[in-house]
Design an enzyme around this catalytic site. Structure first.
Site, PDB file in Angstrom:
ATOM      1  N   ASP A 170       0.838  -1.194   0.000  1.00  0.00           N
ATOM      2  CA  ASP A 170       0.000   0.000   0.000  1.00  0.00           C
ATOM      3  C   ASP A 170       0.875   1.247   0.000  1.00  0.00           C
ATOM      4  O   ASP A 170       2.020   1.230   0.478  1.00  0.00           O
ATOM      5  CB  ASP A 170      -0.883   0.035   1.248  1.00  0.00           C
ATOM      6  CG  ASP A 170      -1.979  -1.018   1.222  1.00  0.00           C
ATOM      7  OD1 ASP A 170      -2.205  -1.616   0.156  1.00  0.00           O
ATOM      8  OD2 ASP A 170      -2.596  -1.240   2.281  1.00  0.00           O
ATOM      9  N   GLU A 171       0.329   2.341  -0.497  1.00  0.00           N
ATOM     10  CA  GLU A 171       1.071   3.598  -0.587  1.00  0.00           C
ATOM     11  C   GLU A 171       1.698   3.999   0.749  1.00  0.00           C
ATOM     12  O   GLU A 171       2.853   4.422   0.805  1.00  0.00           O
ATOM     13  CB  GLU A 171       0.144   4.705  -1.085  1.00  0.00           C
ATOM     14  CG  GLU A 171       0.807   6.054  -1.249  1.00  0.00           C
ATOM     15  CD  GLU A 171      -0.111   7.101  -1.851  1.00  0.00           C
ATOM     16  OE1 GLU A 171       0.275   8.282  -1.884  1.00  0.00           O
ATOM     17  OE2 GLU A 171      -1.232   6.739  -2.290  1.00  0.00           O
TER      18      GLU A 171
END
Length: 296
Positions: free
Chosen positions: A138-139
């Site tokens: 995930d970012e």
């Protein structure tokens, strides 16, 4: 097995006569799709002769070659950013991704992602390789992420991921103490109909399995060691929130925190067998400054 120019050569030894396709499946770990990929690009040779459609027998002493290092077109925009490289050779590269950076672009021309930085790095190293991620983060999750440098390595690592042969260990700081302190969350995950980017536990979702173990705790928080058996979008965040222990700082599945500006989740370790040499690789990603307080 050895590299010769753009080719990777395998010498046939200790085998009865075997069809070249079976040899590549058994010895190189290639899939039928990958073999077709190299045949189509005239990238498969036996004893120096390029093969297209035929599938001849090979014998002890023969040399089977795949052109795995052939220059490839890269559609990702190259952009300079510093990389924290954990491991690299001709076949794979592992990077310690910082929080706040996407793994790859979601639209043509997008920049600022780890894939953009890796495309620039390849260019500066004189490697004409496509950017191929084996898995994603995930970012706002930091830590170890693995990329393959050619189609053969990617196919082998994709299969290893599907067969749960790549071990990924995360450290998560969560609200409260999980009960029990060690367990497995096996709940399917699907899209949230009311939020475009959110996921939720859903009977109609995809199977998802997360293993966790508490390694330390305080009055209001705990640090968990988490291992994934599957790799669904936001899996750890959804599962931990589902059992009542959302990750500290997770604005989507929990609440904001004064302790950290993103979810306190770090991909701390990755273990796997090298796709070409079969060597055991065990990599640890250093903790970023915003998570050092939770380092076990």
């Amino acid at each position: 097995m050895r590299k010769r120019g753009t080719w990777l050569e395998y010498k046939v030894t200790d085998l009865a006569p075997v069809y070249v396709n079976e040899f590549l499946i058994q010895t190189a770990g290639a899939s039928k799709g990958v073999i077709h990929h190299y045949r189509k690009a005239n990238g498969l040779k036996v004893n120096g002769t390029i093969l297209s459609a035929e599938n001849p027998l090979v014998h002890n002493g023969d040399v089977v070659s795949l052109e795995v290092f052939k220059a490839e077109k890269n559609d990702i925009v190259s952009e300079f950013m510093e990389l924290d490289i954990l491991f690299e050779d001709d076949h794979i590269i592992a990077i310690n991704k910082p929080a706040g950076m996407k793994t790859h672009p979601n639209s043509p021309g997008e920049t600022g992602t780890l894939a953009n930085a890796l495309a620039f790095y390849y260019m500066m190293q004189g490697e004409d390789a496509a950017v191929r991620h084996v898995h994603r983060l995930d970012e706002d999750t930091s830590g170890a992420i693995l990329f393959a440098k050619h189609a053969l390595a990617q196919a082998i690592m994709d299969k290893a991921l599907q067969e749960h042969l790549i071990s990924r260990t995360y450290i998560a700081a969560v609200q409260g103490e999980p009960k029990p302190k060690k367990g497995t969350i096996s709940q399917p995950i699907g899209k949230d109909r009311h939020h475009p980017s959110k996921r939720r536990v859903s009977p109609g979702g995809q199977p998802a399995v997360t293993h966790y173990e508490m390694v330390q705790s305080s009055s209001s928080a705990a640090v968990l060691k988490v291992q994934l058996e599957t790799g669904r979008t936001h899996q750890i965040r959804v599962h931990l929130s589902h059992i009542g222990n959302p990750i500290i700082g997770d604005r989507l599945y929990g609440t904001p925190s004064d302790l950290i500006e993103r979810q306190a989740l770090h991909a701390a370790r990755i273990r796997f067998h090298h796709p070409i040499t079969n060597e055991k690789i065990d990599l640890t990603a250093p903790f970023p400054a915003d998570m050092k307080r939770w380092k076990p």
